[in-house]
Scaffold this motif. Structure first.
Motif, PDB file in Angstrom:
ATOM      1  N   VAL A 206       0.854  -1.200   0.000  1.00 58.87           N
ATOM      2  CA  VAL A 206       0.000   0.000   0.000  1.00 58.87           C
ATOM      3  C   VAL A 206       0.889   1.249   0.000  1.00 58.87           C
ATOM      4  CG1 VAL A 206      -1.846   1.246   1.196  1.00 58.87           C
ATOM      5  CG2 VAL A 206      -1.767  -1.252   1.303  1.00 58.87           C
ATOM      6  N   TYR A 207       0.544   2.171  -0.894  1.00 57.06           N
ATOM      7  CA  TYR A 207       1.289   3.434  -0.975  1.00 57.06           C
ATOM      8  C   TYR A 207       0.336   4.575  -0.650  1.00 57.06           C
ATOM      9  CZ  TYR A 207       4.559   0.557  -3.637  1.00 57.06           C
ATOM     10  OH  TYR A 207       5.414  -0.426  -4.031  1.00 57.06           O
ATOM     11  N   SER A 208       0.814   5.505   0.153  1.00 56.55           N
ATOM     12  CA  SER A 208       0.047   6.727   0.402  1.00 56.55           C
ATOM     13  C   SER A 208       0.846   7.870  -0.200  1.00 56.55           C
ATOM     14  CB  SER A 208      -0.110   6.963   1.916  1.00 56.55           C
ATOM     15  OG  SER A 208      -1.450   6.869   2.298  1.00 56.55           O
ATOM     16  N   ILE A 209       0.343   8.433  -1.290  1.00 56.55           N
ATOM     17  CA  ILE A 209       1.080   9.497  -1.975  1.00 56.55           C
ATOM     18  C   ILE A 209       0.484  10.829  -1.533  1.00 56.55           C
ATOM     19  CG2 ILE A 209       1.796  10.415  -4.211  1.00 56.55           C
ATOM     20  CD1 ILE A 209       1.320   7.555  -5.319  1.00 56.55           C
ATOM     21  N   HIS A 210       1.271  11.599  -0.815  1.00 52.74           N
ATOM     22  CA  HIS A 210       0.714  12.761  -0.116  1.00 52.74           C
ATOM     23  C   HIS A 210       1.657  13.946  -0.190  1.00 52.74           C
ATOM     24  CE1 HIS A 210       3.616  12.471   3.194  1.00 52.74           C
ATOM     25  NE2 HIS A 210       3.596  11.176   2.939  1.00 52.74           N
ATOM     26  N   ASP A 211       1.084  15.104   0.099  1.00 53.29           N
ATOM     27  CA  ASP A 211       1.920  16.274   0.335  1.00 53.29           C
ATOM     28  C   ASP A 211       1.873  16.517   1.844  1.00 53.29           C
ATOM     29  OD1 ASP A 211       3.212  18.671   0.490  1.00 53.29           O
ATOM     30  OD2 ASP A 211       1.929  19.755  -0.907  1.00 53.29           O
TER      31      ASP A 211
ATOM     32  N   LYS B  33       0.980   3.363  13.356  1.00 54.57           N
ATOM     33  CA  LYS B  33       0.666   1.941  13.174  1.00 54.57           C
ATOM     34  C   LYS B  33       0.695   1.578  11.686  1.00 54.57           C
ATOM     35  CE  LYS B  33      -3.006  -1.398  14.383  1.00 54.57           C
ATOM     36  NZ  LYS B  33      -4.051  -1.522  13.380  1.00 54.57           N
ATOM     37  N   GLN B  34       0.134   2.462  10.849  1.00 51.56           N
ATOM     38  CA  GLN B  34       0.110   2.172   9.413  1.00 51.56           C
ATOM     39  C   GLN B  34       1.524   2.121   8.840  1.00 51.56           C
ATOM     40  OE1 GLN B  34      -2.766   1.078   8.390  1.00 51.56           O
ATOM     41  NE2 GLN B  34      -3.399   1.715  10.442  1.00 51.56           N
ATOM     42  N   LYS B  35       2.374   3.024   9.335  1.00 51.56           N
ATOM     43  CA  LYS B  35       3.782   3.005   8.884  1.00 51.56           C
ATOM     44  C   LYS B  35       4.437   1.685   9.271  1.00 51.56           C
ATOM     45  CE  LYS B  35       5.363   7.021  10.512  1.00 51.56           C
ATOM     46  NZ  LYS B  35       6.224   8.167  10.796  1.00 51.56           N
ATOM     47  N   GLU B  36       4.228   1.291  10.538  1.00 52.24           N
ATOM     48  CA  GLU B  36       4.834   0.051  11.040  1.00 52.24           C
ATOM     49  C   GLU B  36       4.318  -1.153  10.269  1.00 52.24           C
ATOM     50  OE1 GLU B  36       4.239  -0.452  15.285  1.00 52.24           O
ATOM     51  OE2 GLU B  36       5.170   1.523  15.580  1.00 52.24           O
ATOM     52  N   GLU B  37       3.047  -1.141   9.930  1.00 49.86           N
ATOM     53  CA  GLU B  37       2.458  -2.311   9.280  1.00 49.86           C
ATOM     54  C   GLU B  37       2.724  -2.341   7.793  1.00 49.86           C
ATOM     55  OE1 GLU B  37      -1.586  -2.657  10.577  1.00 49.86           O
ATOM     56  OE2 GLU B  37      -0.960  -3.218  12.602  1.00 49.86           O
TER      57      GLU B  37
ATOM     58  N   HIS C 127       3.584   2.412   2.561  1.00 47.08           N
ATOM     59  CA  HIS C 127       4.711   3.254   2.130  1.00 47.08           C
ATOM     60  C   HIS C 127       4.191   4.674   1.977  1.00 47.08           C
ATOM     61  CE1 HIS C 127       6.745  -0.492   1.246  1.00 47.08           C
ATOM     62  NE2 HIS C 127       5.719  -0.847   0.489  1.00 47.08           N
ATOM     63  N   PHE C 128       4.684   5.577   2.795  1.00 44.71           N
ATOM     64  CA  PHE C 128       4.260   6.980   2.682  1.00 44.71           C
ATOM     65  C   PHE C 128       5.210   7.708   1.740  1.00 44.71           C
ATOM     66  CE2 PHE C 128       1.847   5.630   6.280  1.00 44.71           C
ATOM     67  CZ  PHE C 128       0.667   6.357   6.156  1.00 44.71           C
ATOM     68  N   VAL C 129       4.686   8.128   0.596  1.00 42.10           N
ATOM     69  CA  VAL C 129       5.496   8.777  -0.433  1.00 42.10           C
ATOM     70  C   VAL C 129       5.158  10.256  -0.430  1.00 42.10           C
ATOM     71  CG1 VAL C 129       6.056   8.835  -2.895  1.00 42.10           C
ATOM     72  CG2 VAL C 129       5.401   6.666  -1.797  1.00 42.10           C
ATOM     73  N   LYS C 130       6.133  11.059  -0.061  1.00 41.88           N
ATOM     74  CA  LYS C 130       5.898  12.501   0.041  1.00 41.88           C
ATOM     75  C   LYS C 130       6.225  13.174  -1.297  1.00 41.88           C
ATOM     76  CE  LYS C 130       6.433  16.804   1.852  1.00 41.88           C
ATOM     77  NZ  LYS C 130       5.323  17.672   2.166  1.00 41.88           N
ATOM     78  N   THR C 131       5.309  13.999  -1.753  1.00 46.45           N
ATOM     79  CA  THR C 131       5.593  14.802  -2.950  1.00 46.45           C
ATOM     80  C   THR C 131       5.060  16.206  -2.724  1.00 46.45           C
ATOM     81  OG1 THR C 131       5.084  15.135  -5.277  1.00 46.45           O
ATOM     82  CG2 THR C 131       3.465  13.891  -4.021  1.00 46.45           C
ATOM     83  N   GLU C 132       5.814  17.166  -3.162  1.00 49.55           N
ATOM     84  CA  GLU C 132       5.321  18.542  -3.055  1.00 49.55           C
ATOM     85  C   GLU C 132       4.624  18.971  -4.330  1.00 49.55           C
ATOM     86  OE1 GLU C 132       8.609  20.896  -1.691  1.00 49.55           O
ATOM     87  OE2 GLU C 132       8.619  19.830   0.226  1.00 49.55           O
ATOM     88  N   ARG C 133       4.507  18.013  -5.280  1.00 50.53           N
ATOM     89  CA  ARG C 133       3.935  18.370  -6.572  1.00 50.53           C
ATOM     90  C   ARG C 133       2.753  17.460  -6.887  1.00 50.53           C
ATOM     91  NH1 ARG C 133       8.321  20.612  -9.552  1.00 50.53           N
ATOM     92  NH2 ARG C 133       6.852  20.927 -11.261  1.00 50.53           N
TER      93      ARG C 133
END
Lengths: 143, 649
Positions: free
Chosen positions: B426-431, B446-450, B453-459
């Motif tokens: 699971v990917y969370s694509i967020h700013d 908890k979601q990070k541990e489990e 994948h938190f994908v940070k984008t400023e665009r």
């Protein structure tokens, strides 16, 4: 003109501007004692005749202060005031009263410093303009 | 003044040193003592103290003045205090006028002489004005104590139950055929992961079994008349062609030959042309989709009527117009989400397996189209899913605000997916990520541990979603492309459809964003700009389920605390009244009144203020060209006297 001590009346709405002036008091923000307040429930209550009465009774400057647009306690009374006083501003110069002697502005309950600033500026402006001299003809017309 | 001299009592308060040190009170005493109209001048150390008030009361009782002027602090501080003292002394409260010499002079004038002169002017103005004061009497009105609630989602249900359990009659108007709103459409509520249908079903049963609650479903409000304590709400119930006797047994579903898209499931999956909203709904009755039902299209079918064990099918149903009276209206119409079609870069509507968040919620729901099995269009479970945050929010052309709750919903996706398949990527694509409080933050950790994948984008606005063979590829300028089987678009929240029309009927204001505007954003967030019209849930701004319910309970609680059987409601005393002799019937006042409180009497050809609606702003009095409209306690004469007093003090 240093000894000129202008009389300035400010009509302030109960909910925003009166409270803003109270806050200026609470914070002990000094402003010229020339500025004296009259409380109305809403800036929309201020009849242009009140402004003319103040000038006739000796005011050198008049302010109407209300809530910021969108914040009126009575939904939009301040916008009614705005419409009304845009017209009055135009009429004042026709009556021989400099338009700078009248000011409509917005002061919220939290804006004590803004109230202080407006009171100071208005006093400075009127001091520069000097006393209001209503000529007899105008005065009788206004009356 | 009937030959008798009017006497004004002047009380000067030292306010400890607050006034006494900055204003020469002796000077003021001597200025007003010799005055013809002054009964007496009395200076006290602290007028608002118990001793001060007692002394004031006794002095008034002894000297019996006609009017009282109190030169002290701001009326916003102690007007009520001194009104009560004069009332206790047998003088009408309106005969007391304050001169605010503390906030407006002592505290803001550095020169004592100038401060004293200004105080004299302020007191003089108060005295000039006070003699023109009329007595004011409290005004009350009989009121209805029933409530009407527009919207039967979680907020509407909770508001109804609270009021009904307190003995009030409640009517819920719901646009769908049954209650439940948006919460019934989700599987679990984050961060506690409470099962939403399980939360709701006992509450639905409680509504069904509560004799004080009437539910009018498949209906909408068409007009609202009246005011706080006495509203009349007109309701149009649309025909459903099934009587209330239907228990939702579903026998007709099997025989109905017509299959249609399931709108409860947002078009995912199908249902029959006769259907209930969901199994176990309240009201339980089914409804017929007239546009697709063969009985209505070609007259060829009566299968449902033939099989119904309760004779509940009613092809003759025409709907009905209903009028309900209530003391208050609670708006609980909820909110909706941005349509991701407005953001074409997301591939929504073009690429298979790209879903909006509400659609994903339905797919993941055990009462949803696939029984809670999360599947791709080809029937396979997804091996990888990407959630894109802030779709249609905080971007050009989108909603300009953060909805505050979508991040929580977005990261819940991982939790729901891993429950079905622990190996799913699971990917969370967020700013920006927005979490409030310890529970939400812990849920995020908890979601990070489990494994999300938190994908940070400023665009975020430069993301591209494209079909690449059997997978969907998401690329952006500042991260490595991600290939997944399924994409979920977390969309911002917007006002419910029809909010503007409803607000117009209620004469209530909306915010720039189009939600119902609060009476006061901090002190009265559950009140609208109109007395007696409350907001509950998301119609006032996007919020989570907990907040929606809290708002609902607050709204219902406030309403029932003001509308009490056998008790009248207090009305504004300082309204405007129109002198029918002076009124020329020009209707300018009607045009400027912010509350539509003025009506035109067609017989007398004059304007009349409805004192139950008028809030006393006085805008009409300033507008009336004939001086017919008089603002009570702020009349032209009173203000003119104050102007004169201030300038000649």
């Amino acid at each position: 003109m240093d000894d000129f001590n202008p009389a300035i009346i400010a009509f302030v709405c109960n909910w925003c501007s009166y409270a803003g002036a109270d806050k200026a008091g609470g914070q002990k923000l000094p402003y010229p004692s020339n500025v004296k307040l009259i409380r109305v429930m809403c800036s929309g209550r201020v009849d242009p005749q009140f402004v003319m009465k103040a000038f006739r009774e000796g005011a050198d400057g008049v302010m109407v202060l209300g809530c910021h647009p969108g914040d009126c306690h009575y939904r939009n009374g301040n916008m009614k005031a705005l419409r009304r006083f845009k017209l009055l501003e135009r009429m004042l110069s026709q009556l021989g009263i400099e338009k700078e002697r009248f000011k409509l502005d917005w002061v919220s309950a939290g804006e004590s410093a803004r109230f202080q600033e407006l009171a100071k500026k208005m006093t400075d402006t009127i001091k520069k303009l000097g006393p209001l001299h209503l000529r007899g003809m105008v005065e009788s017309e206004v009356a | 003044m009937n030959g008798k001299k009017t006497k004004i009592a002047l009380f000067l308060c030292k306010c400890g040193a607050n006034i006494a040190d900055f204003i020469d009170l002796k000077e003021i005493e001597s200025r007003f003592s010799g005055n013809d109209t002054t009964s007496f001048v009395e200076t006290q150390d602290l007028l608002c103290s118990p001793a001060g008030k007692k002394n004031m009361l006794e002095t008034i009782e002894k000297n019996k003045p006609d009017f009282v002027v109190v030169a002290a602090c701001s009326p916003q501080m102690h007007e009520k205090t001194f009104q009560e003292v004069v009332a206790d002394a047998g003088i009408n409260m309106a005969r007391m006028q304050m001169a605010n010499i503390r906030e407006q002079s002592a505290w803001v004038t550095t020169d004592k002489k100038k401060a004293t002169l200004k105080a004299i002017a302020l007191i003089n103005a108060a005295m000039e004005r006070s003699v023109l004061h009329d007595d004011l009497q409290p005004k009350t009105m009989e009121c209805l104590t029933d409530l009407i609630i527009i919207g039967g989602g979680m907020a509407g249900i909770e508001a109804a139950l609270l009021a009904a359990n307190a003995g009030r009659k409640v009517t819920i108007v719901e646009k769908e055929i049954s209650l439940g709103g948006s919460v019934i459409k989700i599987e679990e509520v984050a961060p506690n992961m409470e099962c939403a249908p399980c939360l709701l079903s006992p509450r639905l049963a409680a509504v069904r079994d509560n004799k004080n609650i009437r539910v009018i479903s498949n209906a909408s409000v068409t007009d609202v008349l009246g005011f706080f304590g006495n509203f009349k709400v007109k309701i149009k119930r649309m025909a459903r062609y099934v009587k209330e006797s239907c228990i939702g047994c579903e026998a007709c579903f099997e025989v109905c030959p017509v299959t249609v898209d399931n709108d409860f499931n947002l078009g995912l999956g199908t249902k029959k042309a006769i259907s209930t909203l969901f199994a176990g709904s309240v009201p339980a009755a089914a409804a017929i989709d007239k546009t697709n039902c063969l009985h209505f299209t070609d007259g060829s079918c009566n299968a449902c009527a033939a099989v119904c064990p309760f004779q509940s099918i009613d092809f003759e149903d025409t709907g009905e117009d209903i009028e309900v009276s209530a003391g208050a209206v609670i708006v609980a119409t909820g909110c909706t989400t941005v349509n991701p079609s407005t953001v074409p870069e997301t591939g929504y509507g073009k690429i298979e397996n790209v879903y909006s968040m509400p659609e994903f919620e339905r797919i993941a729901s055990s009462n949803g189209p696939y029984g809670g099995e999360i599947r791709l269009k080809n029937g396979e479970p997804p091996r990888s899913v990407a959630v894109i945050h802030c779709v249609g929010s905080l971007s050009d052309g989108g909603v300009p605000y953060c909805s505050g709750i979508c991040c929580m919903t977005a990261i819940k996706t991982g939790e729901l997916l891993r429950k079905k398949n622990p190996d799913v990527e699971v990917y969370s694509i967020h700013d920006r990520l927005v979490f409030n409080g310890p529970e939400q933050q812990a849920f995020f950790e908890k979601q990070k541990e489990e494994g999300t994948h938190f994908v940070k984008t400023e665009r975020l606005r430069d993301l591209r979603v494209v079909q690449n063979g059997t997978t969907i590829e998401i690329s952006g300028p500042d991260f490595q492309p991600i290939a997944v089987d399924m994409v979920v678009l977390s969309t911002g929240l917007t006002p419910q459809k029809g909010t503007l029309a409803l607000a117009r009927m209620l004469n209530a204001d909306l915010t720039d964003a189009g939600f119902f505007k609060a009476d006061h954003p901090i002190l009265r967030a559950i009140g609208s700009s109109i007395d007696g019209v409350y907001t509950a849930g998301c119609c006032a701004s996007p919020c989570d389920v907990t907040t929606a319910i809290t708002r609902a309970q607050a709204a219902a609680g406030d309403a029932i605390s003001k509308l009490v059987p056998g008790r009248k409601i207090a009305l504004e005393v300082m309204t405007t009244i129109i002198d029918e002799i002076k009124c020329a019937g020009c209707k300018l006042c009607i045009a400027v009144c912010p509350y539509k409180a003025i009506d035109f009497d067609g017989q007398k050809k004059v304007c009349v203020v409805n004192e139950a609606i008028c809030r006393g702003c006085g805008t009409c009095a300033a507008t009336c060209p004939g001086g017919a409209a008089r603002a009570i306690h702020f009349s032209d004469q009173q203000i003119m006297a104050e102007i004169g007093g201030l300038l000649h003090g």
